[in-house]
Design an enzyme around this catalytic site. Structure first.
Site, PDB file in Angstrom:
ATOM      1  N   ASP A  20       0.818  -1.216   0.000  1.00  0.00           N
ATOM      2  CA  ASP A  20       0.000   0.000   0.000  1.00  0.00           C
ATOM      3  C   ASP A  20       0.852   1.266   0.000  1.00  0.00           C
ATOM      4  OD1 ASP A  20      -2.413   1.304  -0.098  1.00  0.00           O
ATOM      5  OD2 ASP A  20      -2.672   1.354   2.074  1.00  0.00           O
ATOM      6  N   ASN A  22       1.303   3.386  -2.935  1.00  0.00           N
ATOM      7  CA  ASN A  22       1.868   3.818  -4.232  1.00  0.00           C
ATOM      8  C   ASN A  22       1.360   5.202  -4.635  1.00  0.00           C
ATOM      9  OD1 ASN A  22       3.006   1.307  -4.348  1.00  0.00           O
ATOM     10  ND2 ASN A  22       1.713   0.509  -5.978  1.00  0.00           N
ATOM     11  N   HIS A  37       2.823   3.229  -8.970  1.00  0.00           N
ATOM     12  CA  HIS A  37       2.717   1.788  -9.272  1.00  0.00           C
ATOM     13  C   HIS A  37       3.974   1.317 -10.014  1.00  0.00           C
ATOM     14  CE1 HIS A  37      -1.233   1.982  -7.697  1.00  0.00           C
ATOM     15  NE2 HIS A  37      -1.778   2.613  -8.709  1.00  0.00           N
ATOM     16  N   GLU A  67     -12.008  -4.810  -5.165  1.00  0.00           N
ATOM     17  CA  GLU A  67     -12.476  -3.430  -5.000  1.00  0.00           C
ATOM     18  C   GLU A  67     -11.707  -2.447  -5.889  1.00  0.00           C
ATOM     19  OE1 GLU A  67     -11.688  -5.518  -2.457  1.00  0.00           O
ATOM     20  OE2 GLU A  67     -13.692  -5.869  -1.619  1.00  0.00           O
ATOM     21  N   LEU A 131      10.881 -20.516  -4.425  1.00  0.00           N
ATOM     22  CA  LEU A 131       9.782 -19.683  -3.915  1.00  0.00           C
ATOM     23  C   LEU A 131       8.529 -19.810  -4.799  1.00  0.00           C
ATOM     24  CD1 LEU A 131       8.894 -17.219  -2.056  1.00  0.00           C
ATOM     25  CD2 LEU A 131       9.706 -15.763  -3.930  1.00  0.00           C
ATOM     26  N   ARG A 194      -5.225  -2.275   8.554  1.00  0.00           N
ATOM     27  CA  ARG A 194      -6.364  -3.151   8.289  1.00  0.00           C
ATOM     28  C   ARG A 194      -5.975  -4.248   7.306  1.00  0.00           C
ATOM     29  NH1 ARG A 194      -8.320   2.121   6.740  1.00  0.00           N
ATOM     30  NH2 ARG A 194      -7.648   2.535   4.617  1.00  0.00           N
TER      31      ARG A 194
HETATM   32  C1  FPP Z   1      -1.709   0.048  -3.515  1.00  0.00           C
HETATM   33  O1  FPP Z   1      -1.305   1.394  -3.453  1.00  0.00           O
HETATM   34  C2  FPP Z   1      -1.236  -0.610  -4.730  1.00  0.00           C
HETATM   35  C3  FPP Z   1      -2.016  -1.201  -5.696  1.00  0.00           C
HETATM   36  C4  FPP Z   1      -3.471  -1.231  -5.634  1.00  0.00           C
HETATM   37  C5  FPP Z   1      -1.433  -1.790  -6.908  1.00  0.00           C
HETATM   38  C6  FPP Z   1      -0.179  -2.589  -6.694  1.00  0.00           C
HETATM   39  C7  FPP Z   1       0.418  -2.836  -7.997  1.00  0.00           C
HETATM   40  C8  FPP Z   1       1.729  -2.847  -8.282  1.00  0.00           C
HETATM   41  C9  FPP Z   1       2.805  -2.662  -7.290  1.00  0.00           C
HETATM   42  C10 FPP Z   1       2.147  -3.029  -9.695  1.00  0.00           C
HETATM   43  C11 FPP Z   1       1.916  -4.381 -10.300  1.00  0.00           C
HETATM   44  C12 FPP Z   1       2.610  -5.467  -9.588  1.00  0.00           C
HETATM   45  C13 FPP Z   1       3.090  -6.618 -10.100  1.00  0.00           C
HETATM   46  C14 FPP Z   1       3.508  -7.690  -9.163  1.00  0.00           C
HETATM   47  C15 FPP Z   1       3.214  -6.890 -11.520  1.00  0.00           C
HETATM   48  P1  FPP Z   1      -2.435   2.504  -3.557  1.00  0.00           P
HETATM   49  O2  FPP Z   1      -2.625   2.844  -5.002  1.00  0.00           O
HETATM   50  O3  FPP Z   1      -3.663   2.057  -2.859  1.00  0.00           O
HETATM   51  O4  FPP Z   1      -1.767   3.688  -2.795  1.00  0.00           O
HETATM   52  P2  FPP Z   1      -2.503   4.788  -1.896  1.00  0.00           P
HETATM   53  O5  FPP Z   1      -3.044   4.067  -0.692  1.00  0.00           O
HETATM   54  O6  FPP Z   1      -1.391   5.714  -1.544  1.00  0.00           O
HETATM   55  O7  FPP Z   1      -3.563   5.428  -2.725  1.00  0.00           O
END
Ligand code: FPP
Length: 250
Positions: A20, A22, A37, A67, A131, A194
């Site tokens: 979380d 990004n 991301h 979601e 892994l 959470r």
């Molecule tokens: C949560 O941060 C992140 C995601 C919903 C996407 C995660 C995806 C990646 C890291 C890229 C793809 C991965 C692979 C393994 C190919 P958020 O966007 O909810 O951040 P925020 O809480 O700051 O809004």
């Protein structure tokens, strides 16, 4: 954090991560959310490598939740494109490192291109013995419990399973995680405390570790090593008393 401090005989078998932060990380740089991301991929690579170095058997990453489909289309499309390009680019390296790639979730709802890349990657790496890297895609814990229940109900209807056969062990086998052990350590970056509908059944006795001062794109091998070390300092009682646990481990 030095690697020597980690007790290799007491590793979590299954580590799950809620990646979380990004979007917030990107905002801090004055950039679009998708930038975060993209930078999250380096953190994914470091985490996979760190798990490989330690000899952890299962790593499950919350890559896209049920979601998350409700996010703006631009962001969803961006994440799907990133998924396709990342899988295409990283699979040869994963294969070389003896990693087995898997997915959990309603993957039928993913774009065809993403499904194709994932299917190719899973087919190539299916016999690897290092892994097991599972990407949770269009996944939620409640979805998983419902799909398992439907599957079992169908079998009961066809008299292939009797109601008395349904126990925790049988139910677990119908979950998307199939033969993976329950989650020992659940890590969440980004400051929220959470579970967010992640591996609800599988995390019944997980140690929860919330890393508050790190957004996912900042996560590095040291954070994974630190997390495992913290896990090893905790006493897992599984409902028993501390004295009982101490006696058992003597
Ligand atoms: C949560 O941060 C992140 C995601 C919903 C996407 C995660 C995806 C990646 C890291 C890229 C793809 C991965 C692979 C393994 C190919 P958020 O966007 O909810 O951040 P925020 O809480 O700051 O809004």
């Amino acid at each position: 954090m030095s690697l020597e401090k980690i007790d290799k005989s007491n590793l979590p078998r299954h580590v799950a991560v809620i990646m979380d932060g990004n979007g917030r990380w990107a905002k801090k740089q004055g950039a679009m959310r998708i930038f975060g991301h993209h930078h999250g991929i380096k953190a994914v690579r470091e985490t996979v490598e760190a798990c490989g170095e330690l000899g952890i058997q299962y790593l499950t990453l919350y890559t896209f939740s049920t979601e998350n489909w409700n996010r703006p289309k631009l962001e969803v499309d961006g994440i799907m494109q990133l998924l396709v390009s990342t899988i295409a680019k990283e699979v040869p390296e994963l294969h070389k490192s003896n990693v087995r790639l898997k997915t959990i979730g309603d993957t039928a709802s993913l774009p065809a291109k993403a499904r194709r890349e994932l299917d190719n990657g899973m087919a190539l790496t299916k016999d690897n013995t290092g892994l097991t890297l599972t990407l949770a895609l269009s996944y939620s814990g409640k979805w998983d419990i419902i799909q398992a229940t439907k599957h079992i109900a169908e079998k009961v209807k066809k008299s292939e399973i009797s109601i008395d056969d349904i126990d925790e062990e049988l139910f677990s086998r119908y979950l998307a995680t199939e033969e993976s052990p329950d989650v020992d350590l659940m890590i969440r970056t980004g400051g929220d405390h959470r579970i967010s509908n992640y591996l609800l059944w599988q995390s019944a006795y997980s140690e929860l570790l919330f890393i508050d001062d790190i957004f996912w794109p900042e996560f590095r091998k040291e954070h994974l090593f630190d997390s495992v070390y913290t896990y090893q300092l905790r006493e897992r009682r599984f409902g028993k008393t501390g004295d009982q646990v101490k006696k058992e481990t003597k």
